[in-house]
Design an enzyme around this catalytic site. Structure first.
Site, PDB file in Angstrom:
ATOM      1  CB  SER A 109      -0.855   0.069   1.243  1.00 37.84           C
ATOM      2  OG  SER A 109      -1.505   1.314   1.486  1.00 37.84           O
ATOM      3  CE1 TYR A 125      -3.427  -1.761   5.435  1.00 36.51           C
ATOM      4  CE2 TYR A 125      -3.589   0.451   4.894  1.00 36.51           C
ATOM      5  CZ  TYR A 125      -3.622  -0.950   4.671  1.00 36.51           C
ATOM      6  OH  TYR A 125      -3.919  -1.475   3.256  1.00 36.51           O
TER       7      TYR A 125
END
Length: 254
Positions: free
Chosen positions: A139, A152
């Protein structure tokens, strides 16, 4: 390879979103896709859909954090052409001062340990194929932090480092390692899962963004990278919508 010579592509987290879209596109590109996810009903329905479209697909219920189950799954294959480590996800958006350690632990288990488990288990079959590809879906969160995202971000940093380190360690073998790092992708479940079903909070993530990426956009990128000539390695491909200049700079029409 299968007995008929069709290359096999394993996709984790294939029950929805990017994983499901990737399975469809790899199947259309000529791979026999093996769909893995915890939700057996979802991947079985997707496999049936892919077969109905004239392609090849098999469903296998699997929790990537269950190391023994992953090892058992791996015994079914002698060779594999592609592994797409897609299983992952985010939980919560709390600051470091009040973040829930259980959320952090779960994100790390799926995004990092899950990727490690599957990659370790299938690396021999990828190598045996003579032309293997490992894809790690990280990501943009793994490349730049943002407020409320530390858990995250930490997990996706871990996934990113697996890809970078593995590439160094296996250079000279017939396996390439590709990292795809998407930015803002609007899927049916990502933000809703992150906010535990709070659809109002989830919708604010994309508020005013005319065209966030779709699961198909990312799947197209993954499939393109996997179908480059064998000597071409896409080390890292960052893909964002035009409206997103960085993790913290997004054009919104409000």
């Amino acid at each position: 390879m299968t007995a008929a010579g069709t290359p096999i592509a394993v996709v984790t987290g294939a029950s929805s979103g990017i994983g499901a879209a990737t399975a469809r596109q790899l199947a259309a590109a000529g791979y026999r896709v093996v769909l893995t996810a915890r939700r057996k009903d979802r991947i079985e329905a997707l496999a049936a859909e892919i077969v109905e479209a004239g392609h090849q697909a098999t469903a296998y219920a699997l929790d990537v954090t269950d190391r023994d189950a992953v090892q058992t799954f791996a015994t079914a294959f002698r060779t594999i052409a592609v592994l797409v480590n897609n299983a992952g996800g985010a939980l919560g958006a709390d600051p470091v001062s009040s973040g829930n350690p259980d959320d952090w632990r779960q994100m790390y288990e799926v995004n990092v340990i899950g990727t490690l488990n599957v990659t370790q288990a299938l690396l021999p079959a990828l190598t045996e194929s003579g032309d293997g590809t490992v894809v790690v879906l990280s990501s943009t969160a793994g490349h730049a932090t943002y407020e409320g995202g530390a858990g995250y971000v930490a997990a996706k940093n871990g996934a990113r480092v697996i890809a970078e380190t593995l590439r160094l360690e296996i250079v000279g073998t017939p396996v390439r390692v590709i990292e795809i790092a998407p930015g803002m992708v609007k899927t049916d479940e990502f933000a809703t899962t992150r906010f535990r079903g709070d659809t109002e909070k989830a919708s604010k993530v994309y508020a005013g963004v005319a065209e966030p990426l779709t699961a198909d956009d990312v799947a197209d990128t993954i499939t393109w990278a996997c179908t480059r000539p064998s000597h071409v390695n896409i080390d890292l491909l960052v893909v964002r919508p035009r409206a997103q200049a960085s993790n913290t700079k997004v054009h919104r029409e409000l």
